[in-house]
Every structure is written in structure tokens, then in C-alpha cells.
Design a protein around this motif. Structure first.
Motif, short mmCIF file in Angstrom:
data_model
loop_
_atom_site.label_atom_id
_atom_site.label_comp_id
_atom_site.label_asym_id
_atom_site.label_seq_id
_atom_site.Cartn_x
_atom_site.Cartn_y
_atom_site.Cartn_z
N UNK A 1 21.00 -22.18 -17.48
CA UNK A 1 19.86 -21.27 -17.35
C UNK A 1 19.44 -21.25 -15.87
N UNK A 2 19.82 -20.18 -15.19
CA UNK A 2 19.71 -20.17 -13.73
C UNK A 2 19.45 -18.76 -13.22
N UNK A 3 19.07 -18.69 -11.93
CA UNK A 3 18.86 -17.40 -11.28
C UNK A 3 19.40 -17.49 -9.86
N UNK A 4 20.12 -16.47 -9.44
CA UNK A 4 20.67 -16.41 -8.09
C UNK A 4 19.63 -15.79 -7.16
N UNK A 5 19.30 -16.48 -6.08
CA UNK A 5 18.25 -16.05 -5.17
C UNK A 5 18.78 -15.47 -3.86
N UNK A 6 20.01 -15.83 -3.50
CA UNK A 6 20.52 -15.44 -2.18
C UNK A 6 22.04 -15.42 -2.24
N UNK A 7 22.64 -14.34 -1.76
CA UNK A 7 24.10 -14.22 -1.75
C UNK A 7 24.54 -13.63 -0.42
N UNK A 8 25.34 -14.39 0.32
CA UNK A 8 25.99 -13.92 1.54
C UNK A 8 25.03 -13.15 2.46
#
Length: 215
Positions: free
Chosen positions: A149-156
Motif C-alpha cells: 500500500x504505497x504512493x509514488x511522490x517523485x519520478x525522474x
């Protein structure tokens, strides 16, 4: 020590800001949060952060001589030499005396004894969730599972303001941990056992912890 949800979100924002603005010991590609903060709990007993890193390119082994003399091998090959020269106080080695990217990242990004766990891996969060689940099932030991159970906050280089907003407002909706593990293929009994073991392991952790993983 624990964080209020607002404090936890602010802490993660500062961490992402550091990734955006500072040189890093290795390239960082993604920043995720998972577990209690993603669930919107308040207070947050521990903040779980997942970093996806890339391998170091443009290696410069000769520039690590200064650190080798101090007993740390691998500066310039495992971690960036420019970073190490700018932030020598954050250079960390593993038990074998080799520069450890995950420990260097933790030293740079986290304070001492913060209730934060840092996971560092060369593959993305979702892929590692399934890899770790298979390994845990093979061993019959569930302590090193990743809570899916997660959320991505920042990508590249791109920050998700939407994700931060939902995190701040506690708007994300996730199933229980056993239900989440069941969605990944565990039967009900195994999912309950795994969730209990993972929760008990997590409750035993104190202060700042870090784990490096290679898939």
C-alpha cells in the motif's frame, strides 16, 4: 517519537526537495512512501520511504584513493566521487569496508534517530513488492515483505503535487494489509500470518533504519 501526519508529510517533502536539489551518491529515479503514512494514519509511528536508484555510470576509480586510505573502498565506482568530496561526512561503508549506497543515502537524507525506514533498491517499488513476496513465500518468513500500500511522490525529476495533496489530506484509500497481500496471490490464511509477522517486525524497529536490496 512519532510524527503527526502533517509533520510526516512535511518531512517527506523535505526529503524529496533534497533529492531534487543536492547531488546524490547514486542517481535516484523514484521516491515512494508506503505503510502508515500512505494510509493516512495520525499520528504516524514510522515513515516508510522507498527509493529506486540507478547504477553509477561514468565511474572514476582513481578518485577514491583519499577514501581508500581512510578504509572505505568503492568511492568513484559504487558511489559518486564528486558527491563524496562535497559531502565526506555522509560517506558510509558496509561491514566489508565498501561504500554502501543505501547507507550513504540514509546519512544524506535522514537525521539521526528519526522514526524513518529507508528502502533502497535498483528496481521499482511495484516490481520489488512481488519479488519480495515470492522470496518470503519460498522461505516461509515474512518479515522482509514490503507493504504494497504505497504512493509514488517523485519520478525522474517530476514531483506529483496531486499525490502530496492526497497524502496531506489523508484521501488515499487502501485495503487492509491481509487484503492487499491476498490481491497479490496469497491465500487468506497465509496473508493473515504474513501481515501479523510483518506488523510485529515493524513494531520492534526503532529510530532510523535502512535496507539496501538488489533485484
Amino acid at each position: 517519537m512519532s510524527f503527526s501526519r502533517a509533520e510526516a508529510v512535511e518531512r517527506v517533502e523535505r526529503l524529496v526537495g533534497t533529492v531534487e536539489s543536492d547531488p546524490m551518491p547514486v542517481p535516484v529515479r523514484e521516491v515512494w512512501v508506503y505503510g502508515d503514512l500512505a494510509l493516512g494514519l495520525d499520528p504516524v509511528e514510522r515513515v516508510d520511504v522507498y527509493l529506486t536508484k540507478d547504477l553509477l555510470f561514468g565511474k572514476e576509480p582513481d578518485r577514491g584513493e583519499r577514501f581508500a586510505e581512510q578504509g572505505v573502498q568503492g568511492v568513484g565506482t559504487t558511489v559518486d566521487a564528486d558527491w563524496a568530496e562535497q559531502f565526506p561526512e555522509h560517506v558510509r561503508a558496509n561491514h566489508a569496508g565498501h561504500a554502501a549506497p543505501e547507507r550513504c543515502l540514509a546519512a544524506h537524507l535522514l537525521g539521526e534517530d528519526e522514526p524513518v525506514h529507508l528502502e533502497v533498491c535498483n528496481t521499482g517499488f511495484e516490481n520489488n513488492v512481488t519479488q519480495r513476496l515470492r522470496a518470503a513465500q519460498d522461505r516461509g518468513s515474512y518479515e522482509q515483505l514490503l507493504d504494497p500500500r504505497a504512493v509514488c511522490l517523485w519520478v525522474e525529476g517530476t514531483r506529483s503535487d496531486t499525490a502530496f495533496g492526497k497524502l496531506r489530506d489523508g484521501e488515499l484509500v487502501f485495503p487492509t494489509l491481509p487484503e492487499a497481500l491476498g490481491m497479490l496471490g496469497m491465500d487468506e490464511k497465509e496473508a493473515d500470518t504474513a501481515a501479523s509477522e510483518l506488523s510485529a517486525y515493524r513494531e520492534r524497529q526503532e529510530g532510523t533504519t535502512v535496507r539496501g536490496d538488489v533485484v
